[in-house]
Every structure is written in structure tokens, then in C-alpha cells.
Motif scaffolding. Structure first.
Motif, PDB file in Angstrom:
ATOM      1  N   ILE A  96       0.928  -1.273   0.021  1.00  0.00           N
ATOM      2  CA  ILE A  96      -0.166   0.064   0.058  1.00  0.00           C
ATOM      3  C   ILE A  96       0.874   1.274   0.007  1.00  0.00           C
ATOM      4  N   LEU A 185      -3.478  -1.540  -8.122  1.00  0.00           N
ATOM      5  CA  LEU A 185      -3.064  -2.296  -7.030  1.00  0.00           C
ATOM      6  C   LEU A 185      -3.367  -3.908  -7.539  1.00  0.00           C
ATOM      7  N   LEU A 215      -5.813   1.901   1.898  1.00  0.00           N
ATOM      8  CA  LEU A 215      -5.353   2.552   0.473  1.00  0.00           C
ATOM      9  C   LEU A 215      -6.086   3.964   0.448  1.00  0.00           C
ATOM     10  N   ALA A 219      -2.899   5.877   2.868  1.00  0.00           N
ATOM     11  CA  ALA A 219      -1.946   5.833   1.682  1.00  0.00           C
ATOM     12  C   ALA A 219      -1.885   7.384   1.205  1.00  0.00           C
TER      13      ALA A 219
END
Lengths: 398, 861
Positions: A96, A185, A215, A219
Motif C-alpha cells: 500500500i 493495485l 489505501l 496511503a
């Protein structure tokens, strides 16, 4: 810089044996690529300082400066450099963390073929887009803007007890940036996945709610469009157009090919086909405004104006970033050629053709964009006479 | 008269006698009346006054005064009857008995009776209000008073001596009134003895006592209408109309209607009171004689008729007497006796009944029984109906109980015996005797209720005990089980409680000490401890038991409570297993990295070697071609040579020749590394043996260090200083691996905390071993942050962790301690210095005390 110039790649790993192994293995590619090797992050940065590299392939876990730290620095200092990670293992937290600076993740052990293909493809994209001002558009983008309401909705959903895979997927699927980022991802080799993710729901269930959560919430790769952006660039209409294009693409696919898998793929491609616009709006708003205003006065096709003003098009930029992220070439091509399908040189009805038709139909239904249908292309594929049928199919927006 | 009756047949003789008598009367008439002269009248009246004055008037006036000054009475009045009434009550009782007072009572300042001596009728006048009486009003004005009045209770006349009672604190207004009632029977008797007419005159001029009945309640003064009205309001003289009598006395004159011969008045000691006396009426002789004659003639004429009347009168008198006797008899009975006529009206009630029903006979007689005394909602309201009694009658009477409500409003339950009274076959009513059984019934009901409550709470307690998840067992001092709850039955698998009761508790709790008396063990056993419960099928389940000594019904017992901990045991073992899995899982990531890296470069090298193979093949073919040409003696053309040279150049043979040896070498090294990790991994998680086995802890340390390499290599340098002569010890190698793993991970985390994660700086971990005769010792020393003093006490607690969420489950040290201390009888301790580091010291005994059975058991759980 010259397109024919040998590409320079810097491999970074704390295991010397590995670097030597790579060097030996990639000996055959020496004609195409210049390869250099660094045993640590700081060493890599030193080499980057003295030499112009096109790509960095770094290990993740390294003492001192790890892969993510290194790539973040590279992204900041040399934004045009393509950034790959080649790692034996990383926990989700690390993945992540690395989503932002990393274009593609490759897993050790990585086959010669996979490694070389991934590298070649990325270079291919770089050549395809190659244009000084355009690359910076992409590489400057530190965050992807999202629709505020969807972003908030997702945040709330992730905090609520009713949070399910399906409900998360439903929200993400309505947002261009989030859809693209999830696909990015999910293409991470660390999720150990084959590249046949067809729906956001699959992607979400594969990544897991927890990873989605970090995420979205931690992130820091997403940001919300500002109120001014929303109004000035008619963000809402871009979103509406994207969603409808996705739906039309899916419908058209079912009609013409009757293939669920392709329909899912075209749906995704349709959804994110204008992602390049978001990059421009976020990073080059003035230039983009110029494009928009000239489009109102100038009678030329949109992409021509883009080329004139930006030196590239939103289609190219979008395809470039999605390609670097390792999304399937079908989607990348569909995005790249959604205005100029003939460039794709396709011989049958495929993702490129369908996304083009869906996009053109949607513009047809909702002005101000002009008719963009490439009838020559349709003639070549022998589907022009089916157009009314498709129009009818999509007219009823459902 | 008697002569008339007896000489029935000799009428003429009687007539003659009568005539003679009449003549005699006529002649002496004048003389008789004249005998009571004015003077004599005066004398006799004076005599009478003296007796009356000294006899009771003075005494009772004094009595009232004395009582009003008594402390107990003043206290009583001051507190409005809220003090202890016993002293005052005794005082009144004594005073009433010691005097001829009919009743003595005390009223509060409002006129309500707060205390009273017993009334002859048995009716309690406490609570009645007599504020309308003049004597109350007068006493409240601060003056003693005597007033005549007809009792509301028994219609008897009396003189009420009232005296104010002053509270010591307040002399302005009386706090109450003491009243002494003097009945007038005594005076009446005295007056009746007199041979002249006499009357007691109240200050208002009302005749209140007299030997001439027709005078009673008549007035002798001229009373105004207003006054007459006032008198009526005070109910002093009941409802008598207070008509004027023939005698009129005013201030100046006294005259008797029709003329009296003599009249005398005398004052009593009481102001306003007087007694009058008068001689007989003085009729002229001729009238008298004539009257006599007529009388005689009439007598003679109606002799027969007379005799029948007399007979009837006599009978009536006898009946009256009998009735009076009957009434007296009824009154002495201590049960309620009453009679009800067929219409339901009360026609007779005895004194006890009156008292019980709360009224005087006058009030009660004539009341409708069902209307007045039966609660509206009662179902027993027709008990006294003739039909009902006839229906139920057996042996002459019927018995039933009935709820009644007295005039005072009290609810009572009465048990009646009733029978029908008939007069010449005609039903005239019902008589009934009743006993108050309310108290009895209430007591019975309360007893019943208490009994059922007790049963209920017993049942509740038992139900609760039976429903608790705890087994409960009581054991007597003879070691025998006295009782167990249902849970115990379920736990032991015994069907019938009787199969347990009376057995030795050690039959079910085999780990309990055998002792002559379990109470002796109590002191030692008081703590909660783990034991086993033996089920009826002989199998045993782990329990947690605690016990208490208890005294039940003067008998000391031990109450043992226990709970099945099979599940907990199972969970604990699962927990340890899961921790192991967690550790292995955590390692897996690192191990993947450790393996994937060599796999990558081994693969790369092989790929390289594969490419080299092609080059070699080309060169080999060139070489063969060259040789063939040479063998055939052909010329080697320049073109050939150029081609061979190009191929050689293109193949980059120098590079290949240089790189092949290190490529192979590194590949062999990589494969070795992979093999080593895989072996260590296997060694770590499946040491080959599951039970106690002899093992060298150095091996365990090396294995674990290898497996965990990826965990520590970025954080620390690992230094091993292992005792080369380390003897093998009996141990559980797999478990020891886990302990060492925990130690290394903790050391790594402590260092990361110290130097900061991803900082590039490294700390050090040093693992050393040595042995002595008794123990082998492992020391794991790190250069980490040290353990903060405030958590040092808790580090071995399960689930205690200072690591951030998601990094540690807090089980590592707890499980390590369990493995070392419980499973190996070893010791684990630590020395820690903040900022410098921590050293864990593990000591394992070189020999095991037991055969290892227990440890094996634990292991198999």
C-alpha cells in the motif's frame, strides 16, 4: 532526447548475487538496454545523479533505505523515470505504501520473459507517448483526484459496520481514479494474481477490505476535487460520461460479441477511458482550459486541439499511465485509441472498437462534444449498418 | 292487698274489715299529714343534705381535682394521648374502684376522650367526643364544674364532675379535662327511703332525681325558651321535653300547683343545686272518705276481674324478672349472643355483643343485620336467613362463619352457631352465638403464607443452584456427600441424585486429600485450584474448584463449587497453537524473501548458462568444422576464419568464460541457502519428535536464527557464542524453538524501537549458551530500548503488549514462560536497563524430575 537511444535501466538490490545474476541473464538484452546495478538506495541515487536513467527496478526490503523510500525519492527527483519494484516479499502495508511511487510490481522469482516483457512494454509506452511536456503531466501527478461525494461515501462505508465487499466495489466502480488505482493495485504481483481481473468487485475481494481501507484512508494517494475544479471543468459531466460509456461499452459488447468477459473488460475500459483528462485538470489546468475554450471556437477534432496545445492527448496520457501500471493491453489500447481507433490497426471488433463506439455514442447523446464516430473505421470492420441498432440499445439510459 | 287475695269466699267479712279500715284512715288522715310538719320536713331535709353533701358530692369533686393534678394525667393531656398510657390508666382504674364513681375519663383539649376507666357496659368510650357537654366547656374555661347529664351510653343519669387539667408548661389554657361521673343510684336509694316527696334540682331547675317518678326531668323554675333550647342542645337530659312540674319555685315564692302542705328547700354544696322536699298533698277529709268508699265499692264489684289482672301482673312481673335474669345471664357470656327476627332486624344482643359490634343496645336493637354489619361485597350476607339456617341445621343448630363489619368499621370474621326460635310452631327469629375468629384466621393465614414463602424461597434457591453452570456439592465432616445440584449430576453423568448422596466425595473428586475430616483440609484447600472430576463412566474432566466451610442447621459442611474447564483447557492449547501459527506465518513472509532471492539469482544464472550453452554450441560447431577441414586437408578460407572470429567475438567468450565459474558458484551457494532455510524451517516447525526428547539447545538456536534471518538482518547483527560442550538435555525441542523465536523477535523489536525503523542503523543481538552440573543456560542479549520499569511486572501476562496494534498479540512471553517454567521446570528471568538493552536468561534443568509422563500428557492435550 532520442527515441532510438538505448534505454538505461538501474537495478537496485542489497543482494549482490542477485544483481550479478540479473546482469548475466539480461546479457542478451545488452544491445537494447544499458544496465547498471546498485547495491543500496543511496548508491542508486548517486548513480541517478550522474546518469540519465529511464527506469529503476528496485528491491523492496533493503537495509537503510528501502525500495519505497528510494522510489519516492526517484519520483520526486526524476519524475519521468519509470519505477518498478522487484521483490521477494512484501507485506500488505508495504505494498500500500508503495502504490504511490511504483508503476509496477514484479515478484521474485521473476522469469526472464516476464521481466523483459514488462520492461519492454513500459519502454514502448514511453516511446509512444514520448513528449517532454506530456510525460511530466503524468509523472508530476502525486495524487489522483476523485469525486468528493464518492470519496466521502467510501470513507463512511469503510467505517460503518455494513461495510461489505460488494458495497465497497459499488462505490469504487463509480469513480474513475479509484477504479484505475484499484486495478493498479490488483496488478501488483504481490497479490499473486493472474492478470484477468474483469470487475471491480473481483478486484476488491482480492485485495481485501483492510487493504482498501488503508489505501483510501492512509496511503494518501487520493484527493478530492476542489469545488472550483468541479465547476470549472464540469467534472460531474466527465464522470457521467465515463459511467455511461462503460455501460454502453458493456451493452454493445454483449450485443456484438455476446461475451461476458469482454463485456466486463470494455466496461472497465469505458469507465476509465478519460482518466487522462483528470491528469490534465489536476496538473495542467491552464493548458486544459485553453484546450476547452479553443474547442468551443475551433471546429477541429478535440484530440487535434489537444495535440496542438498540449503536444499529446488525454487518451495518450491515460493509456501511458495505465500501461505503466501494468493494466491489460486491451484496456490500455482501448484508452489510447478511443478517438482514433484506426491507429490500433485492429481487424475485428475488439475492446478498442467497442470503447470507441460507446464513447462516440455517448457524446452524440449528450452535447457539447461533437460527433466523433469514425465511420471509415466502422466500415472497415463492417459494422456500420449495425449502428442504428446499437444507438437504439444505448438510447434508453438505464 | 294480701288479705283480699286470701279471703276469697268471705266477701262480706272483707267488706266490713275494709270499711273499718277506711273509717280508720279517714279519722287518722288528718293526723298523718300533720305528723310531717314543716319543721320536721326542714329537719329531715337538712339531714339529707348533710349526707349528700358529705357523701359523694364533695368526694367526687375532690377526686376530679386530685386527678387533674396528677403527673400521669397532665402528661397524657399534654401529649394528646401519645405518651405511655399505662400509668394514667392504672390511676383511673384505681380511682374508679376506690370511689363510687361510675366512670372516670380524661378528655383532651378538643373534648375527645383519650383515656377512660372501664364502663359497666363494657363499651369503650375512648375516641368519643363530648365537647358539646357544658361541663367540658366550663372546665375549658378553667373552672371545675358539676353538671347533670343522662349518659349516652346507658341512659342512666349521672353527675359529671369536670376539672381542668393544666400542662405544667401552659397555664393559660387547660390541656384537657378530667371527668368523674357520679351515678345517682345511691342518691335515688336514699330518696326512696324518705316518707316525703323530695327532688334534686339542677341549677337550671330541672328535677334530676326524685322519689316521685313523675317529677323527674320536669322543671321547677320558670325557664326561658332560649335556655330550654340550650339545654336540649347539650343533651344533658337526653331528649326529655323538660316540662314544668306542678311545683314552681321562684326567687321569692314557692308554690305547688293545687297547693302543697309543706315545702322546704335546701342548698347543696354545689352552687346552684338544691333539694326540695314537700309533704303529701292535703286533701279534704270528705273527698278522701268518698274516694275510699267508691274504691271499696269498685273493688268489691270487680273483685273477680281484679284478681285476674293481678294474676297477669304477677306473671308479667315474673316474666320481667326472668327476662332480666336472662339478660343478665346473656350479659355475662363472653361470646356474642344475638337474636334476629325473620325480617333480619336485631332484636337482642348481649353486652359482649354490644361491645364487639361497637354500640350500645339502644343503638343496635332494631338495626338490620345484613345492611349494617355485612360488607357489601360479601357473599355471606344471607347466612342468617331462615332458609339458610334450616338448610344447614343439624343437631339443633347450624354453624357457619361470616365476615362482618362492626360499627367502628373493623372487619371481623365470626364463627356462628345459630338456631331458629319457634313459638308455637311459628318462626319468630334466629338466635346465634358467635366467636371472633379473625385473629385465629389471620394467624393461620400468616402461618400458611410464611410456610409457602419459605417453601418458595427454598425452591427458588434450589432452582438457582440447579441452573448455575457451577457444580455445587456439600460434604459433611464424615467425608460423605450430602447434596449436589443438577449441574453436578450433568457433569458426572449420574442420572439419580441418590446415586451420589452418601458417597465419598473422593469418589468424584479423586484429587481431594483423603482426610478424616474435610473441614481440616479446608484451611489448606481454600484457594481455587484446578482439579479433575471423575465421571460415572470413570473418565475425568478438568475442573476449577473452590470451597467454603459453612454452618447449616448447626452442622458444619464444606460447600464445593466447581466448573468444567475442558473448553478453557482446549482453548488454551489452541491459543498456543495459534500463536505458533502466527509466528510461523510471520516467518513465512521473511522466509519467502529469503528463499525467493536465491531462487531469483539461481534462475538468472541458469538462464545465463542456458544462453552460454547456445554460444558454446556455435563455437563447438565452428570448432568441429575447422577440425573437419583440417582433417580433410582442405584449406581454411579467409571467409571461414572471419566467420569463426565474428562468432567468437559475438559470443563474448571472454565474458562467458569469466562469468561461468562465479555463476555456478553463486548458484550452488544459492541452492545451499535455499536448502538450509527449508531444512531449518522443517526443523523449526516439526523437530521430528513430538514428545520429550534429548536435544542440543545449540541446534535449536542455530535453526531458529536461520529461519528468522530475514526478521533480524535489517535491524541487528547476530552474534552466537555457543558452548561447544553443550550437553543434550531432555526437552521439547519444538517448543524451545518457539521460545527462542519469541526472544529473537522481541530483541529485534526492541532494537527497532531504539534506532528507529528503516533508519539503516543496526543494533546487536547476542545469544550465548553455557552449562553447569544442574542447568543449561541461554542468554539472549539485545541492544534495544529496554523494558520500562512500570511494565516489567506485567511482561509475562497473557495478551500484554506494548507493541503497536497489529504487530504483536501479547502472547509471546506468556507462552514462553509457560513452556520454560511449566513444561520444562526451568526458569526465565530478565535484566533490563532503559536505553541500553535487555538480557533474557533461560535456565533449563539437565534432568527431569518425573518420567515425562506428565509433560507428555500436557503435550498431547
Amino acid at each position: 532526447m532520442d527515441k532510438t537511444r538505448k534505454k538505461k535501466i538501474l537495478f537496485v538490490d542489497d543482494e549482490n548475487n542477485l544483481l550479478q545474476g540479473l546482469e548475466r541473464m539480461l546479457r542478451s538484452k545488452a544491445e537494447l538496454w544499458d544496465m547498471d546495478f546498485a547495491a543500496s538506495g543511496p548508491e542508486a541515487l548517486m548513480k541517478l545523479e550522474s546518469n540519465a536513467f529511464d527506469m529503476v527496478v528496485s528491491d523492496m526490503q533493503m537495509p537503510g533505505m528501502d525500495g519505497v523510500q528510494l522510489l519516492n525519492k526517484v519520483k520526486h527527483l526524476y519524475p519521468h523515470v519509470i519505477r518498478f519494484i522487484l521483490s521477494g516479499h512484501a507485506d500488505r502495508e508495504m505494498i500500500i505504501r508503495s502504490v504511490g511511487p511504483t508503476h509496477q510490481f514484479l515478484a521474485k522469482p521473476c522469469d526472464y520473459e516476464i521481466l523483459t516483457e514488462a520492461i519492454s512494454k513500459a519502454f514502448g509506452l514511453q516511446d509512444f507517448l514520448y513528449n517532454g511536456s506530456a510525460t511530466s503531466v503524468v509523472n508530476d501527478a502525486s495524487t489522483l483526484p476523485t469525486l468528493p461525494e464518492l470519496y466521502q461515501k467510501l470513507r463512511q462505508l469503510l467505517c460503518s459496520p455494513d461495510c461489505t465487499m460488494r458495497s465497497i466495489a459499488r462505490v469504487i466502480a463509480q469513480d474513475i481514479s479509484m477504479t484505475a488505482q484499484i486495478l493498479h493495485l490488483v496488478n501488483s504481483a504481490f497479490f499473486g494474481m493472474p492478470r484477468n481481473i474483469d470487475t471491480i468487485e473481483q478486484a476488491v475481494s482480492l485485495i481485501g477490505v483492510e487493504a482498501i481501507n488503508s489505501l483510501i484512508l492512509t496511503a494518501g494517494i487520493f484527493k478530492e476535487f476542489t469545488e472550483e475544479q468541479m465547476q470549472e471543468f464540469h467534472i460531474k459531466s466527465i464522470y457521467d460520461h465515463s459511467i455511461l460509456t462503460g455501460i454502453y461499452a458493456s451493452k454493445i459488447t454483449m450485443k456484438l460479441l455476446n461475451d461476458r468477459k469482454t463485456a466486463d473488460e470494455t466496461m472497465l475500459a469505458g469507465m476509465i477511458h478519460d482518466i487522462g483528462k483528470l491528469f490534465f485538470i489536476e496538473n495542467k489546468p491552464e493548458l486544459w482550459k485553453q484546450v476547452l475554450s479553443s474547442y468551443e471556437t475551433d471546429n477541429r477534432p478535440f484530440h487535434e486541439l489537444e495535440n496542438k496545445i498540449l503536444g499529446t492527448t488525454h487518451a495518450e496520457v491515460g493509456a501511458y499511465i495505465l500501461g505503466l501500471w501494468g493494466l491489460s493491453s486491451n484496456i490500455v489500447e482501448a484508452v489510447a485509441f478511443h478517438h482514433e481507433p484506426q491507429k490500433a490497426q485492429c481487424t475485428k471488433v475488439d475492446t478498442v472498437a467497442i470503447v470507441h463506439i460507446a464513447n462516440a455514442l455517448e457524446h452524440q447523446f449528450s452535447p457539447p462534444f461533437k460527433n466523433k464516430m469514425d465511420y471509415d473505421f466502422l466500415d472497415a470492420l463492417d459494422i456500420t449498418e449495425r449502428l442504428p441498432e446499437l444507438e437504439e440499445l444505448c438510447e434508453f439510459r438505464s | 292487698m294480701s288479705s283480699v287475695v286470701t279471703s276469697h269466699c268471705n266477701v262480706k267479712t272483707y267488706a266490713l274489715v275494709l270499711l273499718a279500715l277506711l273509717i280508720l284512715i279517714c279519722i287518722s288522715g288528718d293526723k298523718i299529714t300533720r305528723n310531717i310538719s314543716q319543721r320536721e320536713l326542714n329537719t329531715q331535709l337538712a339531714e339529707l343534705l348533710g349526707t349528700i353533701n358529705s357523701d359523694f358530692l364533695l368526694n367526687n369533686a375532690r377526686l376530679a381535682s386530685t386527678l387533674s393534678n396528677d403527673v400521669s394525667i397532665t402528661d397524657l393531656c399534654r401529649s394528646n394521648g401519645h405518651t405511655d398510657k399505662i400509668a394514667a390508666s392504672n390511676l383511673l382504674k384505681g380511682a374508679a374502684e376506690g370511689s363510687d364513681a361510675g366512670i372516670i375519663f380524661v378528655m383532651d383539649s378538643e373534648g375527645t376522650v383519650i383515656l377512660s376507666s372501664a364502663h359497666r357496659s363494657g363499651i369503650d368510650i375512648t375516641g368519643r367526643n363530648f365537647s358539646y357537654r357544658p361541663y367540658y366547656k366550663r372546665a375549658m374555661e378553667g373552672r371545675s364544674a358539676v353538671y347533670p347529664a343522662v349518659s349516652v351510653i346507658d341512659d342512666l343519669r349521672g353527675l359529671f364532675f369536670a376539672h381542668p387539667v393544666y400542662s405544667p408548661r401552659d397555664s393559660a389554657r387547660p390541656a384537657g379535662v378530667v371527668v368523674v361521673k357520679q351515678s345517682l343510684q345511691h342518691l335515688d336509694r336514699k330518696l326512696n327511703k324518705l316518707n316525703f316527696k323530695s327532688a334534686l334540682i339542677s341549677p337550671d331547675g330541672v328535677v334530676f332525681a326524685s322519689n316521685a317518678v313523675d317529677m323527674l326531668y320536669k322543671t321547677v323554675y320558670n325557664i326561658s325558651e332560649k335556655r330550654r333550647h340550650q339545654l336540649k342542645q347539650s343533651h344533658q337530659f337526653a331528649d326529655f321535653p323538660l316540662e314544668p312540674s306542678g311545683i314552681i319555685i321562684d326567687k321569692e315564692t314557692m308554690k305547688i300547683k293545687g297547693g302543697a302542705q309543706c315545702l322546704s328547700t335546701g342548698s347543696l354544696n354545689l352552687p346552684g343545686w338544691s333539694i326540695i322536699a314537700c309533704s303529701s298533698y292535703n286533701y279534704p277529709f270528705m273527698y278522701v272518705s268518698l274516694a275510699c268508699l267508691i274504691t271499696i265499692l269498685a273493688t268489691l264489684w270487680s273483685f273477680n276481674w281484679h284478681s285476674s289482672i293481678i294474676k297477669r301482673r304477677l306473671a308479667e312481673a315474673a316474666e320481667l324478672k326472668a327476662r332480666k335474669q336472662a339478660q343478665q345471664f346473656l350479659d355475662t357470656a363472653a361470646t356474642i349472643l344475638l337474636a334476629i327476627d325473620p325480617q333480619g332486624k336485631l332484636i337482642l344482643v348481649n353486652r359482649y355483643g354490644c361491645k364487639f359490634l361497637g354500640g350500645i343496645p339502644k343503638e343496635l336493637i332494631g338495626l338490620n343485620w345484613n345492611e349494617k354489619f355485612i360488607p357489601k361485597d360479601s357473599s355471606s350476607n344471607d347466612c342468617f336467613s331462615i332458609e339458610n339456617i334450616q338448610k344447614k341445621e343439624s343437631g339443633g343448630f347450624s354453624s357457619f362463619s361470616q365476615e362482618i363489619i362492626t360499627l367502628k368499621g373493623e372487619k371481623k370474621l365470626i364463627s356462628w352457631h345459630a338456631s331458629i326460635v319457634k313459638e308455637e310452631e311459628e318462626i319468630v327469629g334466629v338466635i346465634a352465638s358467635g366467636i371472633d375468629i379473625s385473629e385465629k384466621r389471620r394467624n393461620a393465614m400468616e402461618l400458611e403464607k410464611a410456610k409457602s414463602n419459605l417453601e418458595k424461597s427454598n425452591k427458588n434457591l434450589e432452582a438457582i443452584l440447579n441452573k448455575t453452570p457451577f457444580g455445587v456439592m456439600t460434604v459433611g465432616k464424615d467425608n460423605l456427600i450430602k447434596w449436589v445440584n443438577n449441574t453436578t449430576l450433568e457433569m458426572t453423568g449420574v442420572q439419580d441424585i441418590n446415586e451420589i448422596i452418601g458417597k465419598f466425595h473422593t469418589d468424584f473428586l479423586p484429587m481431594e486429600p483423603q482426610s478424616p475430616c474435610p473441614l481440616l483440609n479446608y484451611v489448606h484447600n481454600a484457594s481455587t485450584r484446578e482439579q479433575v472430576l471423575r465421571k460415572s463412566d470413570g473418565s475425568e474432566i478438568p475442573i476449577l474448584k473452590t470451597e467454603t466451610a459453612l454452618s447449616l442447621h448447626d452442622e458444619n459442611v464444606i460447600v464445593k463449587t466447581f466448573i468444567d474447564i475442558t473448553e478453557e483447557k482446549h482453548l488454551a492449547s489452541e491459543l498456543q497453537q495459534s500463536h505458533k501459527m502466527e509466528a510461523v506465518g510471520q516467518l513465512a513472509a521473511g522466509i519467502a524473501h529469503e528463499i525467493n532471492t536465491p531462487v531469483q539469482f539461481v534462475g538468472d544464472n541458469i538462464k545465463f548458462l542456458q544462453g552460454c550453452g547456445k554460444d558454446f554450441k556455435l563455437l563447438y560447431e565452428n570448432h568441429l568444422e575447422l577440425l573437419e577441414r583440417a582433417d580433410d586437408g582442405k584449406l581454411v578460407e579467409q571467409s571461414h576464419i572471419d566467420r569463426f572470429r565474428d562468432d567468437l567475438k559475438n559470443s563474448d567468450m571472454e565474458y562467458i568464460i569469466n562469468e561461468i565459474p562465479p555463476a555456478i558458484e553463486q548458484s550452488i551457494d544459492g541452492v545451499k541457502r535455499i536448502a538450509q532455510i527449508v531444512r531449518a524451517m522443517k526443523e523449526f516447525s516439526h523437530p521430528g519428535v513430538s514428545g520429550i526428547s534429548s536435544a542440543n539447545i545449540n541446534n535449536a538456536i542455530e535453526t531458529t536464527v536461520t529461519v528468522t534471518r530475514n526478521e533480524w538482518k535489517y535491524a541487528a547483527e547476530m552474534e552466537l557464542d555457543l558452548d561447544p560442550d553443550m550437553p543434550s538435555i531432555p526437552c521439547l525441542p519444538g517448543e524451545l524453538n518457539q521460545v527462542i523465536l519469541n526472544m529473537i523477535i522481541n530483541a529485534r523489536d526492541a532494537i527497532s524501537e531504539m534506532v528507529g525503523k528503516n533508519s539503516g542503523q543496526k543494533g546487536s543481538i547476542r545469544i550465548s549458551t553455557y552449562h553447569d552440573d544442574e542447568f543449561v543456560t541461554i542468554k539472549i542479549k539485545d541492544s534495544g530500548a529496554g523494558i520500562p520499569v512500570e511494565v516489567q511486572q506485567r511482561i509475562f501476562d497473557p495478551f500484554f503488549t506494548t507493541k503497536e496494534v497489529g504487530r504483536g498479540s501479547g502472547q509471546g512471553l506468556s507462552i514462553s514462560r509457560n513452556i520454560i517454567v511449566v513444561k520444562h521446570n526451568g526458569k526465565i528471568s530478565f535484566e533490563s536497563e532503559q536505553g541500553k538493552g535487555t538480557t533474557f536468561i533461560i535456565k533449563l534443568p539437565r534432568t527431569r524430575k518425573d518420567d515425562g509422563d506428565e509433560a507428555n500428557n500436557i503435550l498431547q492435550e
